[in-house]
Design an enzyme around this catalytic site. Structure first.
Site, PDB file in Angstrom:
ATOM      1  CB  SER A 165      35.515  41.732  32.434  1.00 18.63           C
ATOM      2  OG  SER A 165      36.586  41.026  32.305  1.00 18.63           O
ATOM      3  CB  THR A 185      42.708  41.480  32.198  1.00 16.17           C
ATOM      4  OG1 THR A 185      42.131  40.124  33.014  1.00 16.17           O
ATOM      5  CG2 THR A 185      43.021  42.472  33.051  1.00 16.17           C
ATOM      6  CG  ASP A 186      37.856  37.440  31.357  1.00 15.24           C
ATOM      7  OD1 ASP A 186      39.795  37.706  32.013  1.00 15.24           O
ATOM      8  OD2 ASP A 186      37.175  36.737  31.753  1.00 15.24           O
ATOM      9  CB  THR A 212      42.130  39.857  38.555  1.00 13.70           C
ATOM     10  OG1 THR A 212      41.310  39.169  37.743  1.00 13.70           O
ATOM     11  CG2 THR A 212      42.925  39.123  39.525  1.00 13.70           C
TER      12      THR A 212
HETATM   13  N1  ASP Z   1      38.156  37.674  35.126  1.00 15.47           N
HETATM   14  C1  ASP Z   1      38.974  38.422  34.985  1.00 15.47           C
HETATM   15  C2  ASP Z   1      37.868  39.582  34.678  1.00 15.47           C
HETATM   16  O1  ASP Z   1      37.790  39.853  33.612  1.00 15.47           O
HETATM   17  C3  ASP Z   1      40.174  38.542  34.991  1.00 15.47           C
HETATM   18  C4  ASP Z   1      41.013  39.511  35.599  1.00 15.47           C
HETATM   19  O2  ASP Z   1      40.351  41.033  35.777  1.00 15.47           O
HETATM   20  O3  ASP Z   1      42.312  39.340  35.645  1.00 15.47           O
HETATM   21  O4  ASP Z   1      36.654  39.631  35.032  1.00 15.47           O
END
Ligand code: ASP
Length: 346
Positions: free
Chosen positions: A74, A107-108, A30
């Protein structure tokens, strides 16, 4: 231009008056995402270099060089990329002039990458993993400040020897302990049982404690990590997922069971786990409970006493996803349950 640095910030230079050097390894997430009209949603688009350019305050505190490793969400992270990240982080830190490494990440699966690197990056220099909950296109994006804070921690003398840290929302958390606790809120990464190591606040980077349970299991780009699957236990689970895995042509090397309570499963899961052990699969018992250790307390089929004496390894207080990371690496050293248990007890 948004002003992120407070007036009080002391710019840290070394004795020669040169700003410290930080290597950024960029992987997407993100923090690097934009709304993609064709795809109909957010998607990783920005490079690490663009992330740095968007925060001019960084140049006032550090010299940075950026290496784009991948540019993915991620949820698409893989153990192969973990190995590459570990190799690139170790390479960067081997240069005397590099003070620390910052990894930008979605963050995932951020906590899994952070823990893998905590186990595989050698040396005392800081490694910081950072992401964002709000993409750069939102007016309240947390990415720029999180990135600046990550660099402030990476160049902080207090950060040495603390292993891999996750820096988001002004808090510094240890890789082994941190987990994502909320799908959307900015205050999401927490060490639920023991709390943050410290803060990167408006004035300073300050640590209040250090992580004690750290170990290193070095891995190189050629390392063949164990294949480990996670199977959950729940009311009425009947072990069929474990049996399906055992029927595969190449069954996994290890299983992590996300047990209930202190690390329990029912009788049907117990039978399937024993079948896995008989087939030479290493089985680690973790729990789906967020905090606390797996403890051999209850008697009976499927209790942790029974599972341990059958040859399962108890995961201490590691979450199932962190236990999987440790088992993947531990299996490169041993398959003996006693030796594996020693690694999980460290
Ligand atoms: N879908 C994103 C990821 O993990 C979520 C994030 O970065 O917060 O790449």
């Amino acid at each position: 231009m948004r002003r992120l640095l407070p007036l009080l910030t002391v710019i840290s230079m070394n004795a020669a008056g040169v700003l410290p050097q930080v290597r950024i390894l960029s992987t997407g997430g993100t923090i690097a995402s934009r709304f993609d009209a064709a795809k109909g949603g957010l998607a990783p688009a920005l490079t690490g270099a663009q992330l740095v350019e968007a925060v001019p305050e960084i140049m006032k505190i550090a010299r940075v060089d950026v290496e784009q490793i991948v540019n993915i969400s991620s949820s698409q992270m893989t153990p192969e990329i973990w190995l590459k990240l570990a190799a690139r982080a170790n390479e960067a830190l081997s240069h005397e002039e590099v003070a620390g490494v910052v990894i930008t990440h979605g963050t995932d699966t951020l906590e899994e990458t952070a823990y893998f690197l905590d186990l595989t990056v050698t040396g005392q220099k800081p490694v910081v993993v950072v992401g964002a909950q709000r993409a750069p296109s939102y007016p309240d994006s947390d990415g720029p400040r999180n990135l600046l804070n990550a660099i402030r921690v990476a160049i902080s003398p207090e950060a040495a020897g603390k292993g891999v840290m996750v820096v988001m929302n002004g808090q510094i958390n240890a890789a082994r302990e941190v987990t994502k606790t909320n799908t959307v809120e900015m205050e999401t990464f927490k060490s639920l049982e023991f709390g943050a190591l410290g803060v990167a606040d408006l004035e300073a980077v300050r640590f209040y404690r250090a992580p004690l349970r750290r170990q290193t299991i070095p891995a190189g780009p050629e390392t063949k990590l164990g294949r480990v699957e996670i199977v959950a236990h729940y009311a009425g689970a009947d072990g069929r997922l474990i049996r399906a895995l055992l029927r595969e042509e190449a069954p996994p090397d290890g299983l992590v069971i996300a047990g209930t309570g202190l690390g329990h499963v029912n009788a049907a899961m117990h039978d399937a786990i024993l079948e896995a052990l008989r087939r030479g699969v290493a089985v680690v018992i973790s729990t789906r409970v967020y905090t606390g250790r797996v403890i051999p307390l209850y008697a009976g089929k499927g209790g942790a006493i029974d599972l341990r004496s059958a040859g399962c390894v108890l995961a201490d207080n590691l979450s199932p996803q962190k236990a999987r990371v440790l088992l993947m690496l531990a299996l490169t050293r041993t398959r003996s349950p006693e030796e594996l248990q020693k690694i999980f007890a460290r």
